[in-house]
Every structure is written in structure tokens, then in C-alpha cells.
Scaffold this motif. Sequence first.
Motif, short mmCIF file in Angstrom:
data_model
loop_
_atom_site.label_atom_id
_atom_site.label_comp_id
_atom_site.label_asym_id
_atom_site.label_seq_id
_atom_site.Cartn_x
_atom_site.Cartn_y
_atom_site.Cartn_z
N ASP A 127 -3.98 5.69 -4.36
CA ASP A 127 -4.13 4.63 -5.36
C ASP A 127 -3.01 4.73 -6.41
O ASP A 127 -2.20 5.66 -6.37
CB ASP A 127 -5.54 4.66 -5.97
CG ASP A 127 -5.75 5.81 -6.93
OD1 ASP A 127 -4.77 6.55 -7.21
OD2 ASP A 127 -6.88 5.97 -7.39
N VAL A 159 -7.74 7.88 -2.00
CA VAL A 159 -8.98 7.11 -2.11
C VAL A 159 -9.71 6.96 -0.77
O VAL A 159 -10.89 6.68 -0.73
CB VAL A 159 -8.76 5.71 -2.72
CG1 VAL A 159 -8.44 5.82 -4.18
CG2 VAL A 159 -7.68 4.95 -1.97
N ARG A 199 0.83 -1.21 0.00
CA ARG A 199 0.00 0.00 0.00
C ARG A 199 0.86 1.25 0.00
O ARG A 199 2.02 1.21 0.41
CB ARG A 199 -0.90 0.06 1.25
CG ARG A 199 -2.09 -0.83 1.15
CD ARG A 199 -3.23 -0.30 1.97
NE ARG A 199 -4.17 0.41 1.11
CZ ARG A 199 -5.49 0.38 1.32
NH1 ARG A 199 -6.00 -0.31 2.31
NH2 ARG A 199 -6.30 1.07 0.54
#
Length: 663
Positions: free
Chosen positions: A525, A531, A497
Amino acid sequence: MTQSADLLLTNAIVLTMDEAFNQYEPGAIAIQGDAILAVGTEADLRAQYTAKEIIDCGGKVLMPGLVNAHTHAAMTLLRGLADDLRLDVWLLGYMMPVERTFVSPEFVDLGTRLACAEMIRSGVTCFADMYYFESDVAQAVAEAGLRAVCGETVLKFPAPDAASYEESLAYSREFIQRWKGHPLIVPSVAPHAPYTCTEDILQSSAALAVEFDVPLLTHLAETALEVENSRAEHDMPVIPYVKKQNLFDAKVLAAHCVHIDEGEMHTLLHHGAGVATNPSSNLKLASGVAPVQQMLEHGLNVGIGTDGPASNNDLDMFEEMRLTALLAKNASNDPTALPAQKAVEMATRLGARALHLGEITGSLEPGKRADLILLDINAPHNIPHFRREREGIYAQIVYAAKASDVSDVMVNGQWVMREHQLLTLDEAALASKAQVYAKQIDAFLLEREQSVFSKLLAIGGAVEAESFEVQAKVRIADPDIAQAAIKKPGIEILHYRHYHEYDTYFSFADPKQGYLRYREDEFIDPNDAVVNVRYRLTLLGQARERDFPGGALLSRSRFLAPANHSLRFYREYFKPSRELFVKKDRLRWRVLYHGMEFYINLDHVEQPDLGYFIEIKSRTWSRSDAESKAQVANELITFLGTSPTETVSQDYVEIVEQSGDAA
Ligand SMILES: [Zn+2]
């Protein structure tokens, strides 16, 4: 032929506060049982009535009792507990935790009786109350002999008298059934506010009030923030939102309405809702100035309330009348706005209408209940008297009279105060019992204030009590080397991530308290767009629990929870001695290395500008587990092409402090 009455009050300046504002001087009033038979000149009434008892009022003002349109009576016991705080810190940080611990049937009984003593002395004969254990409130009010609309509070959090809102609603139903039809008490339901209730609570409360044809009490549009949040969450301001929940199917009494527009005033009027303005409370909590003048011009029934004694801090309706008039003038830059007569009308007839009790109280008219007061206007602060204009007497009441000028109070045809002596309450006993609670609450708060951890628990939301992590962290020169190394064989990537992290660290005068970190995580993202955003609060141990050979260490965090409040809320609640801010760009991998699960964080610390770091982390549960993980973590650091001999630190707050970049 003369008629008989129980009581004739004579030799008074009678202010009826009826629609025509009729005054009689010398005037008289005839009372039979709980009701007013006649009001008029003394000559007329003496000619028309013979009475069992005749009382000479000695030239005092005889007027309707004042209507306190919004309060939380039992909170007298919390008066002066916490002041000069913002609404959310005051409510969520102090009032609610103390209420959860202390509020019981005994507490509300005592607090309500104390409030009744104070209100009788301030000329109040009728009030609207919102609190917990409202059946005990109602009992105390009825025994004190006052009239009240008693609203059982319903909210989405556990309350002192209910573990869930379903329980509160069930309590409300039973309470309404038990008290409906009482000569002094009107039971009702009180969904606390849109922001403390769910849609279901608002809808169910309205349905309950409709079913039993009782009023519904609530707080609406108290602060600008409430309206802002309503627009953000529901795409509409507060009044349309509650309308959508069918709230106005019920006979609503809305406290505050500080931040409403003309369209919302129309909605309130259209649905017959009453409004209670609370000038002291709005001023003290800096909530703003309610548009009282406009609401009155729209024809709304706007009464005046003291709000709870923990946010005012007294129940003095004379002070509130005066402030209502003064604020309206100041807000409109027009000294003719809201004249004294209007302020008295609001505190009497309009207030009664706002409580949906306009048929039985609020003015001295035949057929209405005998709810009245005698006011001595001969104290030094209220002489001389000009009688050239009828309005002069209202100015005397609003701008010069004090609560202590009220000498006698009658409710429902019964005296509750005569010649300044309370007849239904023992003030000395109430005072000593109230002080016992104050001592207990002081002790409770002193203990809580001793640790950041207990203050955290007090505001709720603890999802995890304690956790241990093995950590290794090194500063690196070239992030590309590490990023390439992560993709080499030997590391299995489970998850990846990208975040932006904004961390505010609070530190405290006592270093043993550790650091409290408020973190805003932005999930990024692959197209570099945000996001999702997450807010979390973590209490970090003051220092490393243990150092391992090679640089890894064991850290402890005692608390991890979603941060439900604003950074500003936590700052004002915890009062840190120091704050540090760190902004970083973080790439995060969850990996398997030598059969163990680790997180690898590749951080670019942008503020302060500290460059790049690699951080290896793994949750651990035992001493032997920690030792083996520390060893593998050190190996992983080396595998990533970095040297484990560089600075290794528990958290960025330490690095920032050591770097001298702390602002
Ligand atoms: Zn309130």
C-alpha cells in the motif's frame, strides 16, 4: 444337569481379554449360534455342556479376534503405488488423482475382498473402514464374513462416488438406512478430516450420525502442520475446532490424534470418543508418535489400526501391536511403558470400545458374539514357553508371534479360516484381478509423468488453459526517467499497483517442458505496508513463440492458477532438475497508449542483483492483433525514454541464466 451348545472348543490356552484378564489353561469355550455361552476351564465346561461338535484346539492360544481400528480396505489395490513421499504429495499428487480415475464399485469390491483375505490371515475379525462406494465395501465384507464399521467418506472435493459433498451425504443417509441392523455391518458416515471438509460437512455428518445413532469416523490431528493450520485459520487446535462443529454429538472414532494436548484428551474422553492409533502409517509418513501412553492414562479407549494399505503397506495387526508397544517405550524413555498385555488389550477390547462395539465384541465373555482366533505358538520363533507369570503369554503374542501363526478365525459364530485355509475368499482369483488394475494404473501414471502440464492438471485447479502475450523488455539505467515519462501526455493511466514479487522457477531435464513459476505477490500500500499476498503458479512455454522486428516477442503461458499448495509441495511433486529464484520490486501500471491497453512494469530486480527493467505486456488473441501490438509496444518502449535495442527477453529466468548469476 448339562446344557447344550452348538460347539465346544477345548484344549486351548484361553485368553479372555476381559476386564480381569482371566486365562484358562487348559481352557474351553462354548458357542451357541453367533454367541458365546460360556468361557472357563475345560473341566468345568465339559461338565456343564454337551455340544453337537467338539473341537480340540491342540494347545493353541484361543483369544478374541483382533480389531483393526482404522483402515481403508479397498486401497489394497493401491499398495506400493507411491511410497517415500510426504503426506500431501502422496495424497493430493498420487492417491486422489488415481482414485478419481479408477475407483468404482468393482474396484472397491475387489480391493475390500483382498483386504479381508489379508486381515483374516492376520487374525482380524472386526475393523473400521473409511472409503468410497461404502455400500459395495459393506457387501464385500459381509460376504467375506467379517465384522466392520463401514464409514462412507465425505469431503469437500469431488469424490469417486460423488460430484459434491451434498451427494456424499445423501449417499451416506441411504447407505445407513439400507445397512443398519445388519448382523456384521455397522454403517456410518466418515467426514474425511477437518482440513478436507467444510464446517457444513462436519456439522451435517454429525447430525446424520446422531439421527441414526451410528458412529462417525474421521481423521484428527494427524500431522503438526494440520494443527498449525488449524490454529492459523480457526484460532484453535483441531479437537476444539471440531467440537465447535458439534462433531462430538456423535459417537466419534478419531484416527491418529498424534498432535493433541491433555486438554484435548479430556475433551475426547468427556464426549466418549474412541481413538485409533496407526503406528506404521505415522512412522512411514513421519507424522510423529501419538501420545498413546497419556491417552490410555486419561482413560481413553485407544485401539490400534493399520491405516490404509497404501500407507503402511500391509494390514498386519501383529506388527502394529508390536510397534505400538515399542513406540510408547521409546517416546517415554521407559521400557515399562505400555506392556505387552496392554498392547493386546488395545488390539482387542479397547479397540472394540473405540469402534463403539464394546458391548458385542473385543473379549471372550458370555453373551458377546463369537469373534475369536486360534494362534499357534509352537513355531520356532516362539519357543520355549515360560509359564511362571501370567503376563508371559502376552509378551509371546506381541514380541514374537506373527500373523502367519493365526490358524483359525471365527466371526459371529462362523469359521472364515480353518487350518490356514480361507473359507469365504478365493485368494488366487483376487491376486490375478488385482494385477490387472496395477497394470492399468501404471500406464495411467506413466502417461501423466511424461509432461509437467498433465501433472499440473492431475492435481486440479486449472483456471486458464493457454494465453499469448506480446512482450517487450529492456534493461534501463535510470528508473526515474521512465517513471516521469509514464506521466507525460499520450499515456492514459487506468490503474496502478505496487508489489514485491518472489518467483521460483522450476526447470526440467527436458527443455520442451518449459518453466514452472511459483510466484508470491505481496501487494504494497502507499504506506509501504503489505496488504495482501497472492500465490500463483504459471507454466511458461519453453521459449518465445515468435520475435517481432524491434525486439518485442510473443510468449505463451499454458497454465495459470492460484497456487493452493506450498512451494515445498510443488518441489516434491514435480521434482524439477533445477530451480532459480528471483526477487523484485514491481511498480505496475495499466495504461492506454495509441488506443491499446498495455501493462507497464517497472521492475527493480533485487535478487540476483540485476538492476532495473521496463517491461511492456499485452494479452493477444490473433496474429494480426499480435503484430500491431508488437509495433506499438516497441514505440511505447521508445516513448518511455529507453532504447529498444538492448537485451529483450521472455522472462527473468532467461536473463538470470544469461547473466551467469544463476546459483
Ligand atoms: Zn486413514
